[in-house]
Design an enzyme around this catalytic site. Structure first.
Site, PDB file in Angstrom:
ATOM      1  N   HIS A  77     -38.957 -70.163 -65.455  1.00  7.89           N
ATOM      2  CA  HIS A  77     -38.979 -68.701 -65.679  1.00  7.89           C
ATOM      3  C   HIS A  77     -37.726 -68.205 -66.403  1.00  7.89           C
ATOM      4  O   HIS A  77     -37.715 -67.073 -66.891  1.00  7.89           O
ATOM      5  CB  HIS A  77     -39.070 -67.932 -64.362  1.00  7.89           C
TER       6      HIS A  77
HETATM    7  N1  6DK Z   1     -41.386 -64.453 -54.139  1.00 11.08           N
HETATM    8  C1  6DK Z   1     -41.724 -70.991 -59.460  1.00 11.08           C
HETATM    9  O1  6DK Z   1     -42.499 -71.621 -58.479  1.00 11.08           O
HETATM   10  C2  6DK Z   1     -41.065 -69.731 -58.920  1.00 11.08           C
HETATM   11  O2  6DK Z   1     -42.562 -70.726 -60.535  1.00 11.08           O
HETATM   12  C3  6DK Z   1     -42.014 -68.701 -58.390  1.00 11.08           C
HETATM   13  C4  6DK Z   1     -41.306 -67.396 -58.146  1.00 11.08           C
HETATM   14  C5  6DK Z   1     -42.176 -66.395 -57.395  1.00 11.08           C
HETATM   15  C6  6DK Z   1     -41.436 -65.121 -57.162  1.00 11.08           C
HETATM   16  C7  6DK Z   1     -42.241 -64.138 -56.392  1.00 11.08           C
HETATM   17  C8  6DK Z   1     -42.451 -64.595 -54.972  1.00 11.08           C
HETATM   18  C9  6DK Z   1     -41.260 -64.781 -52.796  1.00 11.08           C
HETATM   19  C10 6DK Z   1     -42.346 -65.167 -52.017  1.00 11.08           C
HETATM   20  C11 6DK Z   1     -42.158 -65.457 -50.637  1.00 11.08           C
HETATM   21  C12 6DK Z   1     -40.887 -65.348 -50.089  1.00 11.08           C
HETATM   22  C13 6DK Z   1     -39.813 -64.981 -50.892  1.00 11.08           C
HETATM   23  C14 6DK Z   1     -40.001 -64.691 -52.244  1.00 11.08           C
HETATM   24  F1  6DK Z   1     -39.896 -71.447 -60.828  1.00 11.08           F
HETATM   25  C15 6DK Z   1     -40.625 -71.975 -59.893  1.00 11.08           C
HETATM   26  F2  6DK Z   1     -39.874 -72.292 -58.869  1.00 11.08           F
HETATM   27  F3  6DK Z   1     -41.156 -73.055 -60.362  1.00 11.08           F
HETATM   28  O3  6DK Z   1     -43.512 -65.070 -54.637  1.00 11.08           O
HETATM   29 ZN    ZN Z   2     -44.284 -71.758 -59.242  1.00 15.49          ZN
END
Ligand code: 6DK
Ligand code: ZN
Length: 369
Positions: A142
């Site tokens: 990201h």
């Molecule tokens: N936040 C990714 O897996 C990162 O693509 C994903 C980021 C998601 C952010 C929104 C989100 C949370 C959920 C639960 C608890 C705390 C925060 F970049 C990678 F790591 F690969 O779901």
């Molecule tokens: Zn992810």
């Protein structure tokens, strides 16, 4: 015998215990991007005797010059200065980004993740190892030129790709992103580049699934000389499984990849589409990831690097990473569950792949849509 044969190879592994030092400022805060994720991969490899069969690749920090292949200097300096900041200042900076935590060790660990992936890619390109797996964190896909987001500080895969293009005689790189989230940072880095084919499979849901941006749609096809080199398979809902992923590989990715004829394949290897991951809410099994790895091994003379991105069920991350490393090592794979393999083509159109392709994964009973 429920296995499929697979030629033996020499597999590089990146793991460094210091990558566990990036953690939420308050240790009582539980966060899905947990330091234990990479330890659980290492532990699974050790228990299954795979660790001894891998070649350990020496880790290193990415240099400023490396980071600047993708990121801007002001952004680099902002992240670097966090090493001297108080936790209060770190929390304030982190709050200016979307879904980021920082501690005084974060910048060092992010450089270590990025530099170590460069070293693994270099070892593969130079032929010291045939392929490799990087158990690195924080993730990277990201992270944009001037922006941390989604648990990512530096874009490990994008920096390593630019590095091999700059320092080794490598031109065409295929990046496959099977993390359940769209890799907006990788897309941004190569959007106008005809020499990097970025292929992402992710939950899209009309732009409502993280990173919640219309740039993750299948309309993002690249720009200028890069037109046709950016491919987004954006799932319309949760619940995708092995059949959906392998069908997209069979119908889209593999034909495009063969035509593109990459010299190196890098996977932005998130395991958050795995069965059991509560953020991803999908059903890809360890055997599904193993088969995807096996298909990609047939490209670029086998020069394949898997770089960990997301994946939040510790058990699933360990099981899926182990299954992928076993394929990299050339060990036999489990056969796929019949209910997860691609269905016979049907005429029903699918949002993600366009009207000319059959509906995906229609054998999977558990899907949410
Ligand atoms: N936040 C990714 O897996 C990162 O693509 C994903 C980021 C998601 C952010 C929104 C989100 C949370 C959920 C639960 C608890 C705390 C925060 F970049 C990678 F790591 F690969 O779901
Ligand atoms: Zn992810």
């Amino acid at each position: 015998m429920n296995t499929v044969a697979n030629p033996l190879s020499n597999t590089g592994l990146v793991y460094d215990v210091r990558m566990r030092f990036h953690a939420p400022g308050d240790p009582r805060d539980k966060h899905p991007e947990d330091p234990q994720r990479i330890w659980r991969i290492y532990d699974a490899l050790q228990r299954s005797q795979c660790l001894d069969k891998c070649v350990r690749i020496k880790t290193r920090e990415a240099t400023t010059e490396d980071i600047l292949l993708v990121h801007d200097l002001t952004y680099h300096d902002t992240i670097s200065r966090t090493a001297q900041a108080s936790q209060l200042q770190l929390d304030k900076l982190a709050s200016q980004y979307d879904s980021i935590y920082l501690c005084p060790e974060s910048a060092y660990v992010a450089r270590l993740a990025c530099g170590s992936l460069i070293e693994l890619c270099k070892a593969v390109v130079q032929g010291q190892v045939s392929n490799g797996f990087a158990a690195i964190r924080p993730p990277g896909h990201h992270a944009e030129r001037i922006e941390a987001m989604g648990f990512c500080l530096y874009n490990n895969v994008a920096v390593a790709t630019r590095w091999v293009q700059r320092h080794c005689q490598i031109k065409r790189v295929l990046i496959v992103d099977w993390d359940v989230h769209h890799g907006n940072g990788i897309q941004e880095a190569f959007y106008q580049d005809p020499d990097v084919l970025y292929f992402s499979l992710h939950r899209y849901e009309g732009g409502t699934f993280y990173p919640c941006s219309p740039v993750a749609s299948c309309d993002s096809i690249g720009m200028g000389p890069g037109v046709g080199r950016n491919v987004n398979v954006g799932w319309p809902c949760a619940g995708m499984g092995d059949g959906d992923y392998l069908h997209a590989f069979d119908q889209l990715l593999m034909p495009m990849a063969r035509e593109f004829d990459p010299e190196l394949v890098i996977v932005a290897c998130g395991f958050d589409a795995a069965k059991g991951d509560t953020l991803g809410e999908c059903f890809v099994t360890p055997a599904g990831y193993a088969h995807m790895t096996n298909l990609l091994k047939s490209l670029a003379g086998g020069r394949l690097v898997l770089a960990l991105e997301g994946g939040y069920s510790l058990d699933a991350v360990a099981d899926c990473a182990l299954a992928c490393v076993q394929v990299l090592l050339g060990e036999n794979m489990d056969i796929l569950d019949k209910n997860s393999t691609p269905d016979a083509p049907r005429s029903t159109p699918h949002d993600a792949l366009g009207t000319s392709l059959p509906r995906l994964g229609s054998l999977i009973p558990s899907r949410a849509c």
